[in-house]
Write a protein that holds these residues in place. Structure first.
Motif, PDB file in Angstrom:
ATOM      1  N   PHE A 199       2.235  -7.534   5.266  1.00 57.35           N
ATOM      2  CA  PHE A 199       1.723  -6.691   4.309  1.00 57.35           C
ATOM      3  C   PHE A 199       0.877  -5.735   5.267  1.00 57.35           C
ATOM      4  O   PHE A 199       0.524  -4.579   4.972  1.00 57.35           O
ATOM      5  N   VAL A 203       0.611  -1.418   5.471  1.00 60.29           N
ATOM      6  CA  VAL A 203      -0.498  -0.577   5.685  1.00 60.29           C
ATOM      7  C   VAL A 203      -0.469   0.357   6.600  1.00 60.29           C
ATOM      8  O   VAL A 203      -0.899   1.458   6.484  1.00 60.29           O
ATOM      9  N   GLY A 208       1.072   2.163   0.128  1.00 58.94           N
ATOM     10  CA  GLY A 208       0.108   1.613  -0.531  1.00 58.94           C
ATOM     11  C   GLY A 208       0.535   0.835  -1.800  1.00 58.94           C
ATOM     12  O   GLY A 208      -0.066   0.519  -2.695  1.00 58.94           O
ATOM     13  N   ALA A 209       1.722   0.875  -2.045  1.00 53.16           N
ATOM     14  CA  ALA A 209       2.431   0.127  -3.313  1.00 53.16           C
ATOM     15  C   ALA A 209       3.979  -0.172  -2.872  1.00 53.16           C
ATOM     16  O   ALA A 209       4.442   0.706  -2.103  1.00 53.16           O
ATOM     17  N   ASN A 226      -0.707 -11.450  -1.317  1.00 47.76           N
ATOM     18  CA  ASN A 226      -1.726 -10.259  -1.679  1.00 47.76           C
ATOM     19  C   ASN A 226      -1.665 -10.010  -3.054  1.00 47.76           C
ATOM     20  O   ASN A 226      -0.981  -9.043  -3.563  1.00 47.76           O
ATOM     21  N   LYS A 228      -3.863  -8.521  -4.735  1.00 43.87           N
ATOM     22  CA  LYS A 228      -4.315  -7.323  -5.212  1.00 43.87           C
ATOM     23  C   LYS A 228      -3.360  -6.037  -5.037  1.00 43.87           C
ATOM     24  O   LYS A 228      -3.579  -4.999  -5.462  1.00 43.87           O
ATOM     25  N   PHE A 229      -2.376  -6.329  -3.968  1.00 48.39           N
ATOM     26  CA  PHE A 229      -1.520  -5.096  -3.613  1.00 48.39           C
ATOM     27  C   PHE A 229      -0.668  -4.375  -4.792  1.00 48.39           C
ATOM     28  O   PHE A 229      -0.080  -5.469  -5.326  1.00 48.39           O
ATOM     29  N   THR A 460      -5.232   5.677  -4.139  1.00 47.73           N
ATOM     30  CA  THR A 460      -4.260   5.226  -3.412  1.00 47.73           C
ATOM     31  C   THR A 460      -3.801   6.375  -2.469  1.00 47.73           C
ATOM     32  O   THR A 460      -2.826   6.918  -2.703  1.00 47.73           O
ATOM     33  N   VAL A 488      -6.306   1.772  -0.971  1.00 52.15           N
ATOM     34  CA  VAL A 488      -5.469   1.429  -1.893  1.00 52.15           C
ATOM     35  C   VAL A 488      -6.420   0.875  -3.294  1.00 52.15           C
ATOM     36  O   VAL A 488      -7.283   0.108  -3.254  1.00 52.15           O
ATOM     37  N   LEU A 493      -8.165  -0.312   3.296  1.00 49.84           N
ATOM     38  CA  LEU A 493      -7.257  -1.313   4.020  1.00 49.84           C
ATOM     39  C   LEU A 493      -7.078  -1.057   5.366  1.00 49.84           C
ATOM     40  O   LEU A 493      -6.921  -2.002   6.023  1.00 49.84           O
TER      41      LEU A 493
END
Length: 494
Positions: A199, A203, A208-209, A226, A228-229, A460, A488, A493
């Motif tokens: 992860f 980044v 970002g997704a 992760n 929250k990602f 994001t 994000v 991040l």
């Protein structure tokens, strides 16, 4: 807390704005975009260029994490180099595991006898670059109880030589015969650490997704790594098996119609050069249609892997027949890879709103196999220009760990198609490529708030010290671009 980002220019997900701007972030959303710089003293970030953080539309994040834990065989061409890489390989529950070899790059033919000399007693299992072949030694064959009489599963191949002896190469669904006895990296104590590294790498590339392709037993680990990602999860399982579950907690499904070019498993309308091999059909047309009808209205995304021209044509025809119902029931239809296709198939995809999930970066690794196995038919590969001209929406991804999740190398590849003289000139513009990583990717992966820089969109965003559009005008290569900051959903991040 409110943040203000001041930039000299930006890409908003649909167009390039070469004007100073302020992007105001309030919480997890963009509250305004102003085409000027004010003198406000609110907490601010300054950068030369901003873009919506990229969405990798096709990534095996668990597989990418596992590749960090095993021997990297990318770039191996000789037996001597193979031995060097494997010499001090760490063992996982008594096995040696690796990934990344590409048969078209080797100056030898992979065979169990080669691995037997390196590991006469230790089971050794090496995934190909494409992930659709497994190269194992005799110890692994014995552990898996595979003999010359073993019947492969449907959609799989246990390779034998002209004498009927096992070569140690398994393709497609036959790989499961080894997976059931080999150690599971998902259960390793270092897997969670590797996933955190994965992860972090995403980044660093400005991602970002992600739209994750995953096996069912990896989903929980991915979410824990992760939570929250932003991610969408396409599970690799037949809908008829999992939609009956009390808790169906996935965004969609992904099935395989064929194999890959790397293992000569992509399903072609004509045989590979100098052979009688047309590729491997992993799932029949009738079964695939049954699974599609089971899924419509019950999953957000229905995706099918198709690489060979016959596989792509078959899937597009199927999707075209059911596109109206899919739109009514709000199920997104995606062809994963869409790698080899006729213009008729491409135009049909455009007419019926079928999304092409593409990975231009793979053209670099595929070029030798394309030359050797497809000859002039290689000009039917990576037809991004033709797709866009036909109205096909492109969603960019990397298919990591097949390739690293290197966003700008992927974009540069889209600008380079045809330059090597093997593929046709199907290059697209930087703006078109960036749409494939932002607004179009958001559409393909059901991220309605992502992929744009505008009021109300998710905050994001990736920031850069260089403007890629100026890079292209100056003739510079985009591959080395890296963000200086990634935000994000309002959280910084990087």
């Amino acid at each position: 807390m409110m943040k203000v980002i001041k930039v000299n220019s930006f890409f908003d997900g649909t167009g390039y704005v070469k004007k100073p701007a302020e992007i105001v972030i309030d919480g997890a959303s963009i509250s305004s975009v102003r085409l000027s710089h004010s003198k406000r003293k609110t907490s601010s970030l300054n950068a030369r260029f901003a873009t919506p953080a990229f969405i990798d539309s096709h990534i095996h994040i668990a597989g990418y994490s596992k590749s960090i834990m095993t021997v990297n065989l990318t770039g191996v061409t000789t037996i001597e180099e193979l031995k060097r890489r494997l010499k001090n390989a760490p063992k996982v529950s008594g096995w040696v595991l690796g990934r990344g070899w590409e048969s078209s790059h080797l100056d030898f033919i992979p065979n169990k006898n080669i691995l037997d000399k390196i590991f006469p007693d230790t089971p050794c299992s090496l995934r190909s670059r494409c992930g659709h072949s497994l190269w194992i030694n005799s110890a692994a064959l014995n552990t898996a109880s595979i003999t010359a009489k073993t019947k492969p599963p449907n959609g799989g191949l246990i390779e034998q030589d002209e004498k009927g002896d096992l070569t140690g190469i398994l393709k497609e669904n036959a790989i499961t015969l080894v997976e059931r006895v080999a150690p599971s990296l998902s259960e390793s104590s270092t897997f969670s650490k590797a996933m955190k590294v994965a992860f972090k790498n995403l980044v660093s590339y400005g991602i970002g997704a992600i739209c994750v392709v995953a096996e069912p037993n990896d989903v929980e680990n991915i979410r824990k790594a992760n939570p929250k990602f932003p991610m969408r999860i396409l599970v690799e399982e037949k809908p008829s098996k999992i939609l009956s579950l009390d808790e169906f907690d996935f965004d969609g499904v992904k099935l395989y119609k064929d194999g890959a070019l790397g293992n000569s498993g992509a399903l072609m309308s004509r045989p590979y050069a100098g052979t009688k091999n047309f590729g491997i059909e992993v799932i029949s047309d009738s079964e695939l249609e049954k699974e599609l009808l089971t899924s419509l209205g019950r999953v957000k995304i229905f995706a099918v892997h198709a690489i060979g021209d016959l596989a792509v044509e078959t899937v597009v025809r199927l999707f075209a027949r059911h596109s109206e119902e899919a739109q009514k029931k709000k199920t997104i239809l995606r062809v994963e890879h869409f790698q080899t296709a006729s213009i008729i198939t491409i135009r049909r995809a455009g007419r019926f709103n079928i999304i092409a999930s593409v990975q231009p970066i793979q053209q670099y690794g595929d070029v030798e196999a394309a030359k050797q196995r497809l000859k002039t038919r290689a000009r039917l590969m990576y037809r991004l220009r033709s797709m866009l001209d036909a109205g096909v929406k492109l969603a960019f991804g990397t298919d990591a760990p097949v390739e690293p999740p290197d966003t700008w190398r992927n974009i540069q590849a889209a600008l380079d198609i045809g330059k090597e003289g093997v593929y046709a000139d199907e290059s697209i513009s930087l703006l078109e490529a960036m749409k494939g990583y932002t607004s179009s990717a958001a559409l393909a992966s059901n991220f309605p708030a992502l992929g744009r820089i505008k009021k109300g969109a998710s905050a994001t965003i990736a920031l850069y010290d260089e403007d890629p559009f100026e890079y292209v005008l100056k003739g510079k290569d985009l591959k080395e671009l890296r963000p200086v900051s990634v935000i994000v959903e309002g959280e910084t991040l990087l």
